[in-house]
Design a protein around this motif. Sequence first.
Motif, PDB file in Angstrom:
ATOM      1  N   GLY A  27      19.044  19.322-112.044  1.00 54.24           N
ATOM      2  CA  GLY A  27      18.260  19.817-110.920  1.00 54.24           C
ATOM      3  C   GLY A  27      16.884  19.175-110.782  1.00 54.24           C
ATOM      4  O   GLY A  27      16.494  18.762-109.686  1.00 54.24           O
ATOM      5  N   HIS A  28      16.139  19.096-111.883  1.00 59.36           N
ATOM      6  CA  HIS A  28      14.784  18.533-111.801  1.00 59.36           C
ATOM      7  C   HIS A  28      14.836  17.042-111.428  1.00 59.36           C
ATOM      8  O   HIS A  28      14.069  16.575-110.573  1.00 59.36           O
ATOM      9  CB  HIS A  28      14.058  18.732-113.137  1.00 59.36           C
ATOM     10  N   ASP A  49      25.499  10.999-117.272  1.00 56.68           N
ATOM     11  CA  ASP A  49      25.440  12.442-117.532  1.00 56.68           C
ATOM     12  C   ASP A  49      26.721  12.820-118.274  1.00 56.68           C
ATOM     13  O   ASP A  49      27.766  12.215-118.043  1.00 56.68           O
ATOM     14  CB  ASP A  49      25.328  13.240-116.216  1.00 56.68           C
ATOM     15  N   THR A  87      16.814  14.972-119.433  1.00 58.36           N
ATOM     16  CA  THR A  87      17.939  15.784-119.910  1.00 58.36           C
ATOM     17  C   THR A  87      17.433  17.203-120.157  1.00 58.36           C
ATOM     18  O   THR A  87      16.810  17.774-119.287  1.00 58.36           O
ATOM     19  CB  THR A  87      18.571  15.129-121.158  1.00 58.36           C
ATOM     20  N   ASN A  88      17.635  17.704-121.333  1.00 62.24           N
ATOM     21  CA  ASN A  88      17.239  19.101-121.552  1.00 62.24           C
ATOM     22  C   ASN A  88      17.372  19.402-123.030  1.00 62.24           C
ATOM     23  O   ASN A  88      17.254  18.490-123.853  1.00 62.24           O
ATOM     24  CB  ASN A  88      18.125  20.025-120.701  1.00 62.24           C
ATOM     25  N   HIS A  97      14.879  14.737-125.551  1.00 63.43           N
ATOM     26  CA  HIS A  97      14.213  13.610-124.887  1.00 63.43           C
ATOM     27  C   HIS A  97      13.788  12.483-125.827  1.00 63.43           C
ATOM     28  O   HIS A  97      14.147  11.317-125.603  1.00 63.43           O
ATOM     29  CB  HIS A  97      12.993  14.130-124.100  1.00 63.43           C
ATOM     30  N   GLU A 114      11.211  12.941-119.681  1.00 62.44           N
ATOM     31  CA  GLU A 114      10.647  14.186-119.153  1.00 62.44           C
ATOM     32  C   GLU A 114      10.047  14.951-120.325  1.00 62.44           C
ATOM     33  O   GLU A 114      10.279  14.629-121.490  1.00 62.44           O
ATOM     34  CB  GLU A 114      11.797  14.953-118.452  1.00 62.44           C
ATOM     35  N   LYS A 115       9.226  15.951-120.053  1.00 62.56           N
ATOM     36  CA  LYS A 115       8.735  16.847-121.099  1.00 62.56           C
ATOM     37  C   LYS A 115       9.749  17.977-121.300  1.00 62.56           C
ATOM     38  O   LYS A 115      10.548  18.228-120.381  1.00 62.56           O
ATOM     39  CB  LYS A 115       7.340  17.371-120.747  1.00 62.56           C
ATOM     40  N   LYS A 143       3.262  15.464-116.135  1.00 66.34           N
ATOM     41  CA  LYS A 143       2.884  15.220-114.739  1.00 66.34           C
ATOM     42  C   LYS A 143       1.453  15.625-114.409  1.00 66.34           C
ATOM     43  O   LYS A 143       0.832  15.058-113.516  1.00 66.34           O
ATOM     44  CB  LYS A 143       3.845  15.951-113.803  1.00 66.34           C
ATOM     45  N   TYR A 320       4.614  13.174-109.781  1.00 61.14           N
ATOM     46  CA  TYR A 320       5.925  12.585-110.117  1.00 61.14           C
ATOM     47  C   TYR A 320       5.964  11.097-109.792  1.00 61.14           C
ATOM     48  O   TYR A 320       6.472  10.290-110.555  1.00 61.14           O
ATOM     49  CB  TYR A 320       7.062  13.310-109.383  1.00 61.14           C
TER      50      TYR A 320
HETATM   51  N1  LIG Z   1       7.845  18.336-114.936  1.00 55.82           N
HETATM   52  C1  LIG Z   1       8.347  19.292-114.192  1.00 55.82           C
HETATM   53  O1  LIG Z   1       7.794  19.683-113.172  1.00 55.82           O
HETATM   54  C2  LIG Z   1       9.662  19.911-114.554  1.00 55.82           C
HETATM   55  C3  LIG Z   1      10.252  20.864-113.712  1.00 55.82           C
HETATM   56  C4  LIG Z   1      11.498  21.362-114.050  1.00 55.82           C
HETATM   57  C5  LIG Z   1      12.133  20.920-115.209  1.00 55.82           C
HETATM   58  N2  LIG Z   1      11.507  20.010-116.003  1.00 55.82           N
HETATM   59  C6  LIG Z   1      12.154  19.507-117.235  1.00 55.82           C
HETATM   60  O2  LIG Z   1      13.215  18.655-116.849  1.00 55.82           O
HETATM   61  C7  LIG Z   1      14.255  18.704-117.808  1.00 55.82           C
HETATM   62  C8  LIG Z   1      15.562  18.918-117.075  1.00 55.82           C
HETATM   63  O3  LIG Z   1      15.558  20.179-116.436  1.00 55.82           O
HETATM   64  P1  LIG Z   1      16.740  20.575-115.428  1.00 55.82           P
HETATM   65  O4  LIG Z   1      16.416  21.920-114.930  1.00 55.82           O
HETATM   66  O5  LIG Z   1      17.001  19.485-114.458  1.00 55.82           O
HETATM   67  O6  LIG Z   1      17.967  20.654-116.455  1.00 55.82           O
HETATM   68  P2  LIG Z   1      19.520  20.547-116.110  1.00 55.82           P
HETATM   69  O7  LIG Z   1      20.201  21.229-117.251  1.00 55.82           O
HETATM   70  O8  LIG Z   1      19.775  20.975-114.709  1.00 55.82           O
HETATM   71  O9  LIG Z   1      19.822  18.971-116.182  1.00 55.82           O
HETATM   72  C9  LIG Z   1      19.987  18.253-117.361  1.00 55.82           C
HETATM   73  C10 LIG Z   1      21.164  17.310-117.164  1.00 55.82           C
HETATM   74  O10 LIG Z   1      21.151  16.386-118.246  1.00 55.82           O
HETATM   75  C11 LIG Z   1      22.500  16.239-118.722  1.00 55.82           C
HETATM   76  N3  LIG Z   1      22.390  15.830-120.136  1.00 55.82           N
HETATM   77  C12 LIG Z   1      21.810  16.498-121.150  1.00 55.82           C
HETATM   78  N4  LIG Z   1      21.849  15.771-122.282  1.00 55.82           N
HETATM   79  C13 LIG Z   1      22.473  14.617-121.983  1.00 55.82           C
HETATM   80  C14 LIG Z   1      22.817  13.461-122.730  1.00 55.82           C
HETATM   81  N5  LIG Z   1      22.503  13.343-124.036  1.00 55.82           N
HETATM   82  N6  LIG Z   1      23.485  12.466-122.110  1.00 55.82           N
HETATM   83  C15 LIG Z   1      23.799  12.573-120.797  1.00 55.82           C
HETATM   84  N7  LIG Z   1      23.491  13.647-120.020  1.00 55.82           N
HETATM   85  C16 LIG Z   1      22.838  14.655-120.621  1.00 55.82           C
HETATM   86  C17 LIG Z   1      23.146  17.592-118.507  1.00 55.82           C
HETATM   87  O11 LIG Z   1      24.552  17.479-118.460  1.00 55.82           O
HETATM   88  C18 LIG Z   1      22.518  18.025-117.181  1.00 55.82           C
HETATM   89  O12 LIG Z   1      23.289  17.604-116.065  1.00 55.82           O
HETATM   90  C19 LIG Z   1      13.870  19.830-118.776  1.00 55.82           C
HETATM   91  O13 LIG Z   1      13.388  19.270-119.955  1.00 55.82           O
HETATM   92  C20 LIG Z   1      12.758  20.587-118.083  1.00 55.82           C
HETATM   93  O14 LIG Z   1      11.794  21.100-118.983  1.00 55.82           O
HETATM   94  C21 LIG Z   1      10.306  19.487-115.683  1.00 55.82           C
END
Ligand SMILES: NC(=O)c1ccc[n+]([C@@H]2O[C@H](COP(=O)([O-])OP(=O)(O)OC[C@H]3O[C@@H](n4cnc5c(N)ncnc54)[C@H](O)[C@@H]3O)[C@@H](O)[C@H]2O)c1
Length: 379
Positions: A27-28, A49, A87-88, A97, A114-115, A143, A320
């Motif tokens: 999503g992010h 992914d 990722t996450n 990360h 990402e953080k 960011k 961003y």
């Molecule tokens: N800076 C910001 O404003 C902000 C805002 C929201 C989220 N974030 C950060 O962004 C990151 C992602 O958040 P999100 O909500 O998009 O998470 P999410 O779970 O929706 O997306 C993560 C994606 O990464 C994939 N993934 C995970 N590990 C993987 C790997 N080793 N290889 C391949 N694919 C992999 C997952 O399958 C998933 O589709 C988090 O760390 C969150 O803290 C930052």
Amino acid sequence: MSIPLDIFGRPMDRDERIRVGFIGCGGHAFRNVYPVLRFTPTRLVATCDFDAQRAEAFAKTFGAERHYTSHLEMLEREDLDAVLIVTNYDSYGEPSHVRLAMDCMEAGCHAYTEKPPSSSSEEIRRAMEVSERTGKFTLVGFKKCFFTANEKAHEISRYEEFGGITSISVRYPQGIPAQEQKGSLKENPALISFLDHLCHPASILNYFCGPVRTLFYRRNSCGGGFAMLEFASGAIGSLHFTAGQSGTSLLERLEVVGLGANVVVENGIKLTYYRPGGRGPGGYGGSPSFIGDDAGAPLYWEPEFSLGQLYNKGLFMLGYYGEVAHFVDCVKQDRPPEKCGLRDALEITKLYEAFLQPEGRVIELSWLERPDHHNHRGF
Ligand SMILES: NC(=O)c1ccc[n+]([C@@H]2O[C@H](COP(=O)([O-])OP(=O)(O)OC[C@H]3O[C@@H](n4cnc5c(N)ncnc54)[C@H](O)[C@@H]3O)[C@@H](O)[C@H]2O)c1
């Protein structure tokens, strides 16, 4: 292959883009990171992914040539200059990360992550060793250090007339977990939330004042609280955790104080610079006007929301674009980032680890530098 466009959206004669892969199609990344690639000189070669459907959909949507479900396979097959990682947390509840960034650097690619980069300063140190050995760098997308208003406030805080930073305060609506919620990340959602969000105010503090030397904090029953910080620079800081505030409230306020000057950023966008100056003539008790000389009047900036300018997009105002553009610039010039490198990630992670200590006493961050130090999970 996609056609190179400049920041105005005009096709370019020569393709000077760097070749990037992207790990993570969530999503992010969808909202905030893939969309900035088109404003930077990047050619998105491959997406990756665990979820093949997502990897394929993102590849088609954002113009990548191939897609993968294994980042190791992508790194082996593709000729990439750099990789972006959004990722996450992994199945153990740990941020993936920096670990993925190490794989990318080992494969000869610079990395943007990402953080939060990690929950462990030890892991960041390992990444620093990999970076040193491979000559590849990692930039962490803190960011807040790229917010338009924060960057300007930072520039102001370096003016000679500002007199050096003497104190700083940041407010942020995060809760501090209770001591019994500080076990493993996997079992403690409050701790994950803390790690996830502490990065934001902590990166601002680190950006302006550098490493923290000591921390003292107190929390209330809903997790809100205050932290007092001493920086190695000699500056003093406070971090107000405003958990308990209304959902309609603004989130952030930053104030940086120098000697005879201060700068305030409210809601991430309104910047006021109180330049060296004074109010009306006549001295205390004898001044009929609250207004002083124009030369010392406060300077105020806020965005206008009328024009379809790049600067009016959240992608730009909220950093961003700036973080990815700085990363791409550094890759093109093969030089490490000026901010948000692994050294900064280390300081921010050390602050997180310091908060794992119980409240109500002065915590020295230097103890975290000891070579025999192990973090709370024993690695
Ligand atoms: N800076 C910001 O404003 C902000 C805002 C929201 C989220 N974030 C950060 O962004 C990151 C992602 O958040 P999100 O909500 O998009 O998470 P999410 O779970 O929706 O997306 C993560 C994606 O990464 C994939 N993934 C995970 N590990 C993987 C790997 N080793 N290889 C391949 N694919 C992999 C997952 O399958 C998933 O589709 C988090 O760390 C969150 O803290 C930052």
